[in-house]
Design a protein around this motif. Structure first.
Motif, PDB file in Angstrom:
ATOM      1  N   PRO A 366       0.821  -1.229   0.000  1.00 52.64           N
ATOM      2  CA  PRO A 366       0.000   0.000   0.000  1.00 52.64           C
ATOM      3  C   PRO A 366       0.846   1.268   0.000  1.00 52.64           C
ATOM      4  N   ALA A 367       0.616   2.120  -0.984  1.00 52.45           N
ATOM      5  CA  ALA A 367       1.401   3.348  -1.125  1.00 52.45           C
ATOM      6  C   ALA A 367       0.541   4.418  -1.776  1.00 52.45           C
ATOM      7  N   TRP A 368       0.916   5.695  -1.536  1.00 54.75           N
ATOM      8  CA  TRP A 368       0.184   6.846  -2.071  1.00 54.75           C
ATOM      9  C   TRP A 368       1.186   7.856  -2.601  1.00 54.75           C
ATOM     10  N   TRP A 369       0.891   8.376  -3.786  1.00 60.67           N
ATOM     11  CA  TRP A 369       1.760   9.384  -4.398  1.00 60.67           C
ATOM     12  C   TRP A 369       1.229  10.765  -4.059  1.00 60.67           C
ATOM     13  N   CYS A 370       2.118  11.605  -3.583  1.00 63.26           N
ATOM     14  CA  CYS A 370       1.713  12.956  -3.171  1.00 63.26           C
ATOM     15  C   CYS A 370       1.452  13.870  -4.359  1.00 63.26           C
ATOM     16  N   GLY A 371       1.780  13.425  -5.568  1.00 63.51           N
ATOM     17  CA  GLY A 371       1.542  14.249  -6.747  1.00 63.51           C
ATOM     18  C   GLY A 371       0.086  14.337  -7.150  1.00 63.51           C
ATOM     19  N   SER A 372      -0.760  13.473  -6.623  1.00 64.39           N
ATOM     20  CA  SER A 372      -2.199  13.549  -6.888  1.00 64.39           C
ATOM     21  C   SER A 372      -2.890  14.140  -5.671  1.00 64.39           C
ATOM     22  N   PRO A 390      11.228   9.057  -1.264  1.00 61.98           N
ATOM     23  CA  PRO A 390      11.251   9.663  -2.601  1.00 61.98           C
ATOM     24  C   PRO A 390      10.338   8.915  -3.554  1.00 61.98           C
ATOM     25  N   ALA A 391       9.691   9.643  -4.431  1.00 64.56           N
ATOM     26  CA  ALA A 391       8.761   9.044  -5.380  1.00 64.56           C
ATOM     27  C   ALA A 391       9.420   8.703  -6.706  1.00 64.56           C
ATOM     28  N   MET A 392      10.537   9.361  -7.025  1.00 61.73           N
ATOM     29  CA  MET A 392      11.149   9.181  -8.328  1.00 61.73           C
ATOM     30  C   MET A 392      12.461   8.407  -8.277  1.00 61.73           C
ATOM     31  N   ASP A 393      13.313   8.736  -7.316  1.00 57.11           N
ATOM     32  CA  ASP A 393      14.667   8.196  -7.282  1.00 57.11           C
ATOM     33  C   ASP A 393      14.925   7.562  -5.923  1.00 57.11           C
ATOM     34  N   ALA A 407       8.744  19.788   2.974  1.00 54.44           N
ATOM     35  CA  ALA A 407       9.273  19.248   1.725  1.00 54.44           C
ATOM     36  C   ALA A 407       8.155  18.756   0.827  1.00 54.44           C
ATOM     37  N   ILE A 408       7.154  18.091   1.401  1.00 57.05           N
ATOM     38  CA  ILE A 408       6.026  17.594   0.613  1.00 57.05           C
ATOM     39  C   ILE A 408       5.235  18.744  -0.004  1.00 57.05           C
ATOM     40  N   GLN A 409       4.985  19.774   0.768  1.00 55.90           N
ATOM     41  CA  GLN A 409       4.213  20.905   0.256  1.00 55.90           C
ATOM     42  C   GLN A 409       4.985  21.657  -0.823  1.00 55.90           C
ATOM     43  N   ALA A 414       7.479  14.815  -5.811  1.00 48.82           N
ATOM     44  CA  ALA A 414       8.742  14.135  -5.518  1.00 48.82           C
ATOM     45  C   ALA A 414       8.639  13.168  -4.350  1.00 48.82           C
ATOM     46  N   PHE A 415       7.442  13.044  -3.733  1.00 49.15           N
ATOM     47  CA  PHE A 415       7.330  12.219  -2.530  1.00 49.15           C
ATOM     48  C   PHE A 415       6.153  11.257  -2.640  1.00 49.15           C
ATOM     49  N   MET A 416       6.295  10.159  -1.944  1.00 46.84           N
ATOM     50  CA  MET A 416       5.222   9.199  -1.780  1.00 46.84           C
ATOM     51  C   MET A 416       5.310   8.645  -0.361  1.00 46.84           C
ATOM     52  N   ALA A 417       4.284   7.959   0.069  1.00 53.60           N
ATOM     53  CA  ALA A 417       4.264   7.398   1.419  1.00 53.60           C
ATOM     54  C   ALA A 417       3.725   5.977   1.370  1.00 53.60           C
TER      55      ALA A 417
END
Length: 840
Positions: A366-372, A390-393, A407-409, A414-417
């Protein structure tokens, strides 16, 4: 699932009937081996019974044997920041993980589907980008992603396979279901370590291994090889395939060398390859050899410094353009690191429905991308319990907990959880008892014409806690072999039976210039180490006796040799012997001081470094001999004389293996040529330095000279008389039957240069051929009849001038060999210790 209530008092334990009955498990983790305490699962029962029957004492011995085999084989993981420059041993636990045939069938189906899905995503991302245009993939996941290489857009790979080699990390959650934690497409690692684990465990437990129906790993490598040949339309009898490695500085170089040896692909580095007119070639001594396929074990970003505009020179300039022109098949294609993007997994369920019209068989963690918007809101609302990354690297620097919100805001894309991970636990053998550890399974798949094939097994990684398991802490992790049990008898299979048909018997051997360079210097460093050890051993032998230093007649002669090699300072005179404590300090520094380039430990380190660069060219026995040199620095408190004896024995063992086991190809010739050059230089300097003393100081200096030159027993057996100057010099300089003489070294150099490759027939001899013939002719014409010890000392002026000429020619010869054959690659930094001169 085993749960333990910490508030409930523990029931008194009865005498266990099995070593595994005492294993304790975390309360919320799934147990791979047990349904409940002391109640093993059915497919674990034969394994546990066999281990119980083996007994703890035998298991300890076998675990020690595994550790010893790992050390002798050089199975390491090389940390970049190790101050000692030594790799971390690859830890392997003796208790494997069995999986039932039914479990594996389900995993195969899920992994095959996932690999097909990821390949479709890669094909679209680097092709028409329909998913991007239709909004199935957000633009940030592509254009703000360092794993997406725009220069590779539009490239059509061989066989239209955008993903040819894939790996995934799986874990089993508390509910017993497997989930995917990570995907690997750019440069999946661990295949070689999985192979090594299987080789070792099958040797340590041969009865247990053969009593169970365990699916073999060799068919997967056979499939990998033949699918590569079919996809790239390579010649079956002689495919031009190479395995591209970053080199010995890679953290997993052991794996690269093992795969090269097992698959039979030459192990090359980027400096070995060149692109000419859009085609890739391997730079060899005899010229350029075409390369048709590259098994790439390097990262995407270091593949082509020219196209990617990198400041460093790592990579092969023009490789991307060669791919675009479809002149090379690369496994995996450059740009496939897009699969490694952590946030991509969030979109796989919907993309699977879109591209394959099916549900994703293997769930993601289970994961969520902060870009949405939905993902960002969920992460912010549950920030305290989620793990932000990190969401990309994956290699990005982690954000401190106090700075996560800001950092998320600032850059939500660039972030996920993720939810906290709770992997299953497995039994491990831990020094006399069974313990439990969390585990992750890494599995591998390769593309064929019929689809993807999953290797029946893989690499299990274990650790005491989840943070260590999921982080980059290999020195704190262990590995396990994975046994996939079969419902049917398993037929024996060997990779050697079908890899390659022989097109030509006794083919002329050739090798890359870089390999020849390292082999040449491996020979030189081996000979240098042996000469230094013999010299120091002669000194320690005399100092360890009953006589005081001032009463040892040949000691001044030996100390002068040490001074000439910068082991003793200039203040330590020839006649005046330093005090014992001062002399002891200098000798210990000559043994153990790592800051000195001329110490034994420093020279042995160069031997190991040169050997690591040609690891795939050395036999396992030869590598075990090299590996034992590592223990020299670990024994500073041991008896120096015993340590030097053991080191010389190991060096001699390697020399014997090289003489008896290596085919007389170019690799052997360059290594032996290095030995002959170094031995001739050492012998020339030894005689030139010792000449003024052999008569004036003590007649026993001649005996010491023969001892250091390793010709003492030959002299005594031949002459059976007192030591005389002329016979000693004849044995050390002119006698071609003595393997330590100058004449013998020159005759071997003449033979070697005659067999070096020529790109065209020449009318005249090359400069290195002329130099070797001149040295051999000069030593054959040398007249030693008039040399003897007189009252005024030996009449050796002409001999001293001869030795100086030979020394100059030897240096010129070594330079010519490097200039003629080894300058096709970047120069390798090496150090010379000739006559006290320390320079690159």
């Amino acid at each position: 699932m085993i749960k333990v209530d910490p508030t409930e008092p523990a029931a008194p334990r009865q005498t266990p009937s099995s070593m595994f009955d005492t294993v304790e498990f975390p309360g919320d983790a799934y147990s791979e081996a047990f349904l409940s305490p002391a109640n093993p699962r059915e497919h674990w029962q034969p394994l546990i019974a066999a281990l119980d029957a083996t007994g703890s004492n035998v298991l300890n011995k076998r675990q020690n044997r595994v550790r010893r085999m790992r050390h002798e084989d050089g199975a390491t993981y090389n940390p970049f920041d190790d101050p000692k420059g030594r790799g971390t041993p690859w830890a392997l636990d003796t208790v494997p993980i069995p999986l039932t045939a039914g479990e594996w069938t389900n995993l195969e189906a899920g992994l095959t589907q996932r690999a097909r899905l990821l390949e479709k995503i890669l094909a679209d991302t680097y092709g028409p980008q329909i998913l991007l245009n239709d909004g199935w993939i957000p633009p940030a996941l592509v254009f703000a992603n360092p794993n997406f290489l725009r220069l590779c857009h539009g490239i059509q790979p061989a066989g239209n396979r955008f993903l040819t080699y894939y790996a995934a990390d799986l874990y089993r959650g508390p509910d017993g279901r497997f989930r995917v934690l990570r995907d690997y497409g750019g440069n999946p690692a661990g295949l070689g370590y999985a192979l090594e684990n299987r080789i070792v465990i099958s040797r340590v437990f041969p009865e247990l291994y053969h009593q169970n129906q365990i699916r073999r790993l060799a068919p997967f490598f056979h499939t990998f090889h033949h699918s590569l040949i079919q996809r790239a339309s390579l010649r079956q009898e002689d495919p031009g395939i190479v395995l591209l490695s970053p080199g010995p500085d890679s953290r997993i170089y052991f794996e690269h060398a093992l795969l090269s040896r097992y698959l039979g692909y030459p192990l090359v580095e980027d400096q070995d390859l060149t692109v000419r007119n859009g085609k890739v070639f391997l730079k060899k001594l005899a010229g350029l050899e075409p390369v048709e396929a590259i098994v790439r074990l390097t990262s995407d970003e270091s593949s082509d410094p020219f196209a990617l505009r990198r400041e460093t020179a790592s990579g092969v300039a023009g490789l991307i353009q060669s791919s675009r022109e479809q002149n090379i098949d690369i496994v995996n294609p450059i740009g496939s690191g897009f699969v490694d993007t952590p946030a991509l997994s969030v979109f796989l369920p919907t993309l699977c429905q879109r591209l394959m019209e099916a549900d994703l068989l293997l769930e993601n963690h289970p994961a969520w991308w902060c870009g949405s918007a939905d993902g960002l809101n969920h992460v912010i609302a549950n920030l305290e319990r989620l793990t932000v990354g990190p969401a990309m690297d994956r290699s990005a620097v982690p954000v401190l907990p106090a700075e996560r919100m800001a950092a998320i805001q600032a850059s939500p894309h660039a972030f996920m959880a993720r939810d906290p991970v709770c992997p299953a636990v497995v039994p491990v053998w831990d020094q006399d008892h069974v313990d439990s550890r969390h585990t992750i399974l890494r599995v591998f798949a390769c593309a064929t014409e019929e689809g993807f094939v999953v290797m029946p097994g893989g690499l299990a990684i274990t650790a005491a806690d989840v943070k260590t398991l999921t982080g980059d802490f290999p020195e704190q992790q262990q590995s396990k072999d994975i046994w996939v049990l079969s419902d049917q008898p398993v037929a024996p299979f060997s990779l050697m039976g079908g890899l390659r048909a022989v097109a030509e018997f006794r083919r002329t051997s050739d090798l890359p210039s870089r390999v020849a360079d390292h082999l040449l210097w491996l020979g030189r460093y081996l000979e240098r180490a042996e000469g230094l050890v013999r010299l120091l051993r002669s000194v320690f032998r005399r100092l360890s006796g009953e006589a005081r230093p001032g009463d040892i007649p040949e000691l001044p002669f030996l100390l002068n040799l040490l001074k000439a090699n910068n082991i003793l300072p200039e203040t330590a005179g020839i006649v005046a012997i330093p005090r014992y404590r001062e002399l002891s300090d200098h000798l210990n520094a000559a043994l153990y001081d790592k800051e000195r380039s001329d110490s034994v430990v420093a020279v042995l380190k160069r031997v190991q470094e040169a050997a690591r660069n040609v690891r795939d060219r050395l036999s396992l026995d030869s590598w075990r001999a090299i590996n034992r040199l590592e223990s020299f620095a670990d024994n500073p408190a041991s008896d120096p004389l015993e340590l030097l004896d053991d080191t010389l024995f190991t060096l001699s063992a390697f020399s014997g293996l090289a003489m008896e086991s290596m085919t007389r190809g170019l690799g052997w010739r360059f290594m032996d040529m290095g030995r002959r050059v170094e031995r001739a230089m050492d012998q020339t300097g030894l005689i030139r330095i010792g000449l003024p003393q052999v008569c004036g100081e003590s007649r026993s200096a001649l005996a010491a000279l023969l001892e250091v030159a390793d010709s003492f027993m030959t002299y005594r057996a031949r002459y059976r008389t007192a030591f005389q100057l002329a016979p000693v010099l004849d044995l050390l300089i002119v006698d071609e039957s003595n393997p330590k003489s100058l004449a013998f070294q020159f005759s071997r150099l003449v033979a070697h240069v005659e067999h070096l490759p020529r790109q065209s027939e020449r009318r005249f001899a090359s400069l290195e051929e002329r130099l070797s013939l001149e040295m051999l002719t000069a030593v054959r014409l040398l007249d030693l009849t008039g040399i003897r010890c007189n009252k005024d000392g030996p009449q050796t002026e002409s001999l001293a001038a001869f030795l100086e000429r030979m020394d100059a020619r030897l240096k010129n010869f070594a330079q010519q060999i490097s200039a003629h054959y080894l300058v096709r690659v970047q120069a390798t930094p090496h150090f010379s210790m000739i006559g006290g001169d320390h320079r690159p």
